[in-house]
Scaffold this motif. Sequence first.
Motif, PDB file in Angstrom:
ATOM      1  N   LEU A 109      -5.256  -6.514   5.196  1.00  0.00           N
ATOM      2  CA  LEU A 109      -5.519  -5.372   6.062  1.00  0.00           C
ATOM      3  C   LEU A 109      -4.560  -4.220   5.773  1.00  0.00           C
ATOM      4  N   ALA A 110      -3.340  -4.545   5.388  1.00  0.00           N
ATOM      5  CA  ALA A 110      -2.381  -3.496   5.030  1.00  0.00           C
ATOM      6  C   ALA A 110      -2.775  -2.810   3.731  1.00  0.00           C
ATOM      7  N   ALA A 111      -3.473  -3.521   2.855  1.00  0.00           N
ATOM      8  CA  ALA A 111      -3.953  -2.978   1.573  1.00  0.00           C
ATOM      9  C   ALA A 111      -2.859  -2.237   0.814  1.00  0.00           C
ATOM     10  N   PRO A 112      -1.738  -2.910   0.540  1.00  0.00           N
ATOM     11  CA  PRO A 112      -0.626  -2.220  -0.118  1.00  0.00           C
ATOM     12  C   PRO A 112      -0.936  -1.830  -1.557  1.00  0.00           C
ATOM     13  N   HIS A 113      -0.300  -0.776  -2.006  1.00  0.00           N
ATOM     14  CA  HIS A 113      -0.364  -0.365  -3.408  1.00  0.00           C
ATOM     15  C   HIS A 113       0.725  -1.097  -4.187  1.00  0.00           C
ATOM     16  N   PRO A 114       0.587  -1.186  -5.499  1.00  0.00           N
ATOM     17  CA  PRO A 114       1.560  -1.963  -6.292  1.00  0.00           C
ATOM     18  C   PRO A 114       3.001  -1.503  -6.134  1.00  0.00           C
ATOM     19  N   GLN A 115       3.216  -0.213  -5.923  1.00  0.00           N
ATOM     20  CA  GLN A 115       4.578   0.319  -5.839  1.00  0.00           C
ATOM     21  C   GLN A 115       5.182   0.218  -4.441  1.00  0.00           C
TER      22      GLN A 115
END
Length: 254
Positions: A109-115
């Motif tokens: 749900l947070a859908a983080p980006h790689p960085q």
Amino acid sequence: MAEPQLSAARFADESRAAADRAIEANKATVAAAARLFADCVAADGVVHGFGTGHSQATVLEIVGRAGGLIPTNRIGLADLVLRGGEDRSVLADPLLERSPGLARRLYELAAPHPQDLFVIVSNSGVNNSVIDMALLVKEAGHPLIALTSLTHTRAVPALHPSGEHLADLADAVLDNCAPAGDALLPLPDGGALCGVSTITSALLVQMVVAEAVGLLTAEGRQAPVYISANLPGGYERNALLEEHYAGRLHRGGF
């Protein structure tokens, strides 16, 4: 006359001493954590804060507050309802944070980006959902900062099947210097009164933010920082800066 063992003055003295210990013990770690914060912001990343129970108070020091960094996201159990489509009754389960698959769902749900960077807060550092999240974060290649009590975590066995404590998995460990059990003032019949971890953890978070913004400024980068929405033009200014991170910042949680 001797000072009462249970008094405001005694707690003030003991908590001040704990804060001094935390400052001294974390000099190198604050610098390391600040570097991770600065690198995340410079790479157009977001800092995700996660904790359950009272650790959420420290997450609120990281995410969405006046004087703090704008690219910050709060991960909490209420995300299951607010963004995950679950019925609100799911939050009534006192054992929800121990549910298998919970951390993965919250991570998705947070859908983080790689960085992106993660800060996980847990005084004991042994709860299953906290370890599950830490393992997911490291598996995905994100840097991880742990904020925990090393005294407490070293005094208790690991509860997770992996045998890991939160501190074992982090790239940088901030020690809030709280005693095992958190409370400072011993009670006559056993137990203790007045937790200190929120005080020392908030101090460490603000130290890291100050150091990180100092690094960014020295490197000629603009640090996106919130001002109070209760100052004239504050809400409008903050909203304008938040647009750059549209869809990546959430302020809900439980």
